[in-house]
Motif scaffolding. Structure first.
Motif, PDB file in Angstrom:
ATOM      1  N   LEU A   1     -27.832  16.238  -6.954  1.00 17.51           N
ATOM      2  CA  LEU A   1     -28.921  16.282  -5.981  1.00 17.51           C
ATOM      3  C   LEU A   1     -30.278  16.405  -6.670  1.00 17.51           C
ATOM      4  CD1 LEU A   1     -27.414  18.501  -3.132  1.00 17.51           C
ATOM      5  CD2 LEU A   1     -27.704  16.014  -3.184  1.00 17.51           C
ATOM      6  N   ALA A   2     -30.292  16.985  -7.864  1.00 18.91           N
ATOM      7  CA  ALA A   2     -31.543  17.058  -8.616  1.00 18.91           C
ATOM      8  C   ALA A   2     -31.988  15.665  -9.046  1.00 18.91           C
ATOM      9  CB  ALA A   2     -31.382  17.966  -9.833  1.00 18.91           C
ATOM     10  N   ILE A   3     -31.046  14.818  -9.409  1.00 22.60           N
ATOM     11  CA  ILE A   3     -31.383  13.434  -9.748  1.00 22.60           C
ATOM     12  C   ILE A   3     -31.834  12.693  -8.497  1.00 22.60           C
ATOM     13  CG2 ILE A   3     -30.505  11.266 -10.681  1.00 22.60           C
ATOM     14  CD1 ILE A   3     -30.745  13.383 -12.791  1.00 22.60           C
ATOM     15  N   ASP A   4     -31.171  12.958  -7.369  1.00 18.01           N
ATOM     16  CA  ASP A   4     -31.601  12.362  -6.102  1.00 18.01           C
ATOM     17  C   ASP A   4     -33.061  12.704  -5.817  1.00 18.01           C
ATOM     18  OD1 ASP A   4     -28.960  11.639  -5.898  1.00 18.01           O
ATOM     19  OD2 ASP A   4     -28.603  12.604  -3.969  1.00 18.01           O
ATOM     20  N   ALA A   5     -33.424  13.972  -5.996  1.00 11.79           N
ATOM     21  CA  ALA A   5     -34.792  14.412  -5.720  1.00 11.79           C
ATOM     22  C   ALA A   5     -35.788  13.749  -6.667  1.00 11.79           C
ATOM     23  CB  ALA A   5     -34.880  15.932  -5.835  1.00 11.79           C
ATOM     24  N   ARG A   6     -35.388  13.607  -7.927  1.00  8.39           N
ATOM     25  CA  ARG A   6     -36.272  12.958  -8.899  1.00  8.39           C
ATOM     26  C   ARG A   6     -36.533  11.513  -8.506  1.00  8.39           C
ATOM     27  NH1 ARG A   6     -34.566  13.311 -15.144  1.00  8.39           N
ATOM     28  NH2 ARG A   6     -34.646  15.517 -14.548  1.00  8.39           N
ATOM     29  N   PHE A   7     -35.486  10.794  -8.125  1.00  9.49           N
ATOM     30  CA  PHE A   7     -35.673   9.400  -7.725  1.00  9.49           C
ATOM     31  C   PHE A   7     -36.442   9.289  -6.406  1.00  9.49           C
ATOM     32  CE2 PHE A   7     -32.087   8.068 -10.610  1.00  9.49           C
ATOM     33  CZ  PHE A   7     -32.858   7.196 -11.369  1.00  9.49           C
ATOM     34  N   LEU A   8     -36.275  10.255  -5.518  1.00 10.36           N
ATOM     35  CA  LEU A   8     -37.021  10.219  -4.260  1.00 10.36           C
ATOM     36  C   LEU A   8     -38.521  10.245  -4.528  1.00 10.36           C
ATOM     37  CD1 LEU A   8     -37.099  10.266  -1.174  1.00 10.36           C
ATOM     38  CD2 LEU A   8     -36.905  12.768  -1.287  1.00 10.36           C
ATOM     39  N   ASN A   9     -38.941  11.046  -5.488  1.00  8.52           N
ATOM     40  CA  ASN A   9     -40.361  11.129  -5.829  1.00  8.52           C
ATOM     41  C   ASN A   9     -40.886   9.845  -6.469  1.00  8.52           C
ATOM     42  OD1 ASN A   9     -40.662  13.768  -4.889  1.00  8.52           O
ATOM     43  ND2 ASN A   9     -40.031  14.663  -6.847  1.00  8.52           N
ATOM     44  N   LEU A  10     -39.988   9.117  -7.107  1.00  6.43           N
ATOM     45  CA  LEU A  10     -40.389   7.901  -7.818  1.00  6.43           C
ATOM     46  C   LEU A  10     -40.138   6.632  -7.015  1.00  6.43           C
ATOM     47  CD1 LEU A  10     -38.795   8.660 -11.326  1.00  6.43           C
ATOM     48  CD2 LEU A  10     -41.193   8.959 -10.683  1.00  6.43           C
ATOM     49  N   LYS A  11     -39.450   6.748  -5.885  1.00 12.95           N
ATOM     50  CA  LYS A  11     -38.851   5.584  -5.241  1.00 12.95           C
ATOM     51  C   LYS A  11     -39.846   4.489  -4.885  1.00 12.95           C
ATOM     52  CE  LYS A  11     -36.635   5.811  -1.228  1.00 12.95           C
ATOM     53  NZ  LYS A  11     -35.569   6.070  -0.222  1.00 12.95           N
ATOM     54  N   ALA A  12     -40.956   4.843  -4.272  1.00 14.94           N
ATOM     55  CA  ALA A  12     -41.909   3.821  -3.841  1.00 14.94           C
ATOM     56  C   ALA A  12     -42.472   3.057  -5.035  1.00 14.94           C
ATOM     57  CB  ALA A  12     -43.038   4.465  -3.039  1.00 14.94           C
ATOM     58  N   ARG A  13     -42.837   3.782  -6.085  1.00 15.50           N
ATOM     59  CA  ARG A  13     -43.388   3.117  -7.267  1.00 15.50           C
ATOM     60  C   ARG A  13     -42.321   2.302  -7.992  1.00 15.50           C
ATOM     61  NH1 ARG A  13     -45.604   7.383 -11.044  1.00 15.50           N
ATOM     62  NH2 ARG A  13     -44.188   8.783  -9.917  1.00 15.50           N
ATOM     63  N   LEU A  14     -41.102   2.835  -8.040  1.00 14.30           N
ATOM     64  CA  LEU A  14     -40.028   2.113  -8.707  1.00 14.30           C
ATOM     65  C   LEU A  14     -39.689   0.823  -7.972  1.00 14.30           C
ATOM     66  CD1 LEU A  14     -37.908   2.037 -10.959  1.00 14.30           C
ATOM     67  CD2 LEU A  14     -36.382   3.359  -9.475  1.00 14.30           C
ATOM     68  N   GLU A  15     -39.637   0.880  -6.662  1.00 15.52           N
ATOM     69  CA  GLU A  15     -39.333  -0.325  -5.888  1.00 15.52           C
ATOM     70  C   GLU A  15     -40.351  -1.424  -6.163  1.00 15.52           C
ATOM     71  OE1 GLU A  15     -38.169  -1.722  -1.338  1.00 15.52           O
ATOM     72  OE2 GLU A  15     -39.083   0.258  -1.666  1.00 15.52           O
ATOM     73  N   GLU A  16     -41.607  -1.047  -6.224  1.00 17.05           N
ATOM     74  CA  GLU A  16     -42.666  -2.028  -6.497  1.00 17.05           C
ATOM     75  C   GLU A  16     -42.531  -2.602  -7.894  1.00 17.05           C
ATOM     76  OE1 GLU A  16     -45.980  -4.437  -6.020  1.00 17.05           O
ATOM     77  OE2 GLU A  16     -44.821  -3.350  -4.513  1.00 17.05           O
ATOM     78  N   ALA A  17     -42.192  -1.757  -8.859  1.00 16.06           N
ATOM     79  CA  ALA A  17     -42.139  -2.185 -10.258  1.00 16.06           C
ATOM     80  C   ALA A  17     -40.968  -3.096 -10.563  1.00 16.06           C
ATOM     81  CB  ALA A  17     -42.104  -0.956 -11.168  1.00 16.06           C
ATOM     82  N   VAL A  18     -39.872  -2.970  -9.807  1.00 18.34           N
ATOM     83  CA  VAL A  18     -38.673  -3.759 -10.126  1.00 18.34           C
ATOM     84  C   VAL A  18     -38.397  -4.864  -9.111  1.00 18.34           C
ATOM     85  CG1 VAL A  18     -37.677  -1.737 -11.257  1.00 18.34           C
ATOM     86  CG2 VAL A  18     -36.975  -2.284  -8.918  1.00 18.34           C
ATOM     87  N   LYS A  19     -39.282  -5.045  -8.163  1.00 20.79           N
ATOM     88  CA  LYS A  19     -38.977  -5.979  -7.072  1.00 20.79           C
ATOM     89  C   LYS A  19     -38.802  -7.421  -7.543  1.00 20.79           C
ATOM     90  CE  LYS A  19     -43.799  -6.812  -5.700  1.00 20.79           C
ATOM     91  NZ  LYS A  19     -44.789  -6.676  -4.585  1.00 20.79           N
ATOM     92  N   GLU A  20     -39.412  -7.769  -8.693  1.00 20.59           N
ATOM     93  CA  GLU A  20     -39.269  -9.134  -9.205  1.00 20.59           C
ATOM     94  C   GLU A  20     -38.265  -9.208 -10.361  1.00 20.59           C
ATOM     95  OE1 GLU A  20     -40.645 -11.578  -7.707  1.00 20.59           O
ATOM     96  OE2 GLU A  20     -41.916 -10.372  -6.371  1.00 20.59           O
ATOM     97  N   HIS A  21     -37.571  -8.111 -10.622  1.00 19.67           N
ATOM     98  CA  HIS A  21     -36.657  -8.099 -11.778  1.00 19.67           C
ATOM     99  C   HIS A  21     -35.434  -8.963 -11.483  1.00 19.67           C
ATOM    100  CE1 HIS A  21     -34.172  -5.619 -14.899  1.00 19.67           C
ATOM    101  NE2 HIS A  21     -34.490  -6.826 -15.332  1.00 19.67           N
TER     102      HIS A  21
END
Length: 268
Positions: free
Chosen positions: A245-265
């Motif tokens: 769940l700690a990893i879940d929380a870490r990704f939740l904080n990053l999710k919007a930026r991560l989605e934008e960064a990898v959307k064309e991968h």
């Protein structure tokens, strides 16, 4: 394993980790067959390896297809007169939310990242056994150890490849064929070119040459696994096991930026 005089087949060997591994093995005196789908790129890789003094044959084939796998093994055995090491490196990725990734891309990832290594290994096992000192090297991914959002299918396929390798290693124990699983992190290769995520999002890149050196060292040591990413990756793996769940929380904080960064991968 003493590498000098060995024979290796590397799928996806014309660029990235595959090419770097081919170069590193060639420097150890390994005779090679490498595959790639793009004729010009493969020819350039073969020429570069030959200039470095490596004995190498290029095979234009798509190992995600039945015919491509047949051509790969037939041509490799014809050129090498046997096989000691199979490196299942060819792979593909399409990032994005699961419901936005097409069925075609999902099936393509499963075909090249999971089904192809299983089926090629199955066909190659008799000649690897005949070697007396055979090895299968499966290139999984750090995402096969810790799943990240927007890589659901890729992570699933790579985790499947890892467990396939673990089970097969135990199946073949005592039969002269070892299985090594490699978990690269983010690597500076053409496959990563369309991914703009950086260290702040967990994508700290290392060179393909560094990964290849670790792979070769793992082969020589007949290791069970090679995990890249250093202490940070090791800590994340431990935390994912002990407190997911700690990893879940870490990704939740990053999710919007991560989605934008990898959307064309995409590299399929």
């Amino acid at each position: 394993m003493i590498l000098s005089g060995k024979r290796a087949l590397i799928t996806g060997g014309s660029s990235g980790i595959g090419f770097a591994t081919a170069r590193a093995l060639g420097e150890k005196g390994v005779a090679l067959a490498i595959t790639g789908r793009r004729t010009d790129q493969l020819a350039g890789a073969v020429e570069a390896l030959q200039r470095a003094g490596t004995s190498v044959t290029g095979i234009v084939a798509d190992v995600a297809t039945t015919e491509g796998r047949r051509q790969t093994l037939d041509h490799a055995l014809g050129a090498l007169s046997g096989l000691d090491i199979l490196v299942n490196n060819a792979g593909g990725v399409r990032a994005g939310r699961l419901e936005q990734v097409t069925e075609e891309d999902i099936l393509a990832m499963i075909a090249v990242d999971l089904a192809a290594p299983i089926l090629l290994t199955r066909t190659a096992l008799p000649v690897l056994r005949a070697s007396g000192e055979g090895m299968v090297v499966n290139i999984s991914s750090g995402l096969g150890l810790v799943g990240a959002p927007f890589y659901a299918t890729y992570a699933g396929a790579k985790a499947g490849l890892a467990r396939f390798g673990e089970a097969l290693r135990r199946e073949l124990k005592g039969e002269g064929v070892h299985v090594l699983t490699v978990y690269p992190g983010a690597t500076d290769t053409p496959m990563m070119a369309s991914n703009t995520a950086g260290p702040e999002l967990g994508f700290t890149r290392e060179s393909a040459e560094a990964v290849a050196a670790a792979i070769v060292a793992g082969i020589e040591a007949e290791a069970l696994e090679v995990i890249r990413g250093g202490e940070a990756r090791a800590a994340m793996i431990t935390l994912n096991r002990d407190d997911p769940l700690a990893i879940d929380a870490r990704f939740l904080n990053l999710k919007a930026r991560l989605e934008e960064a990898v959307k064309e991968h995409a590299a399929l």
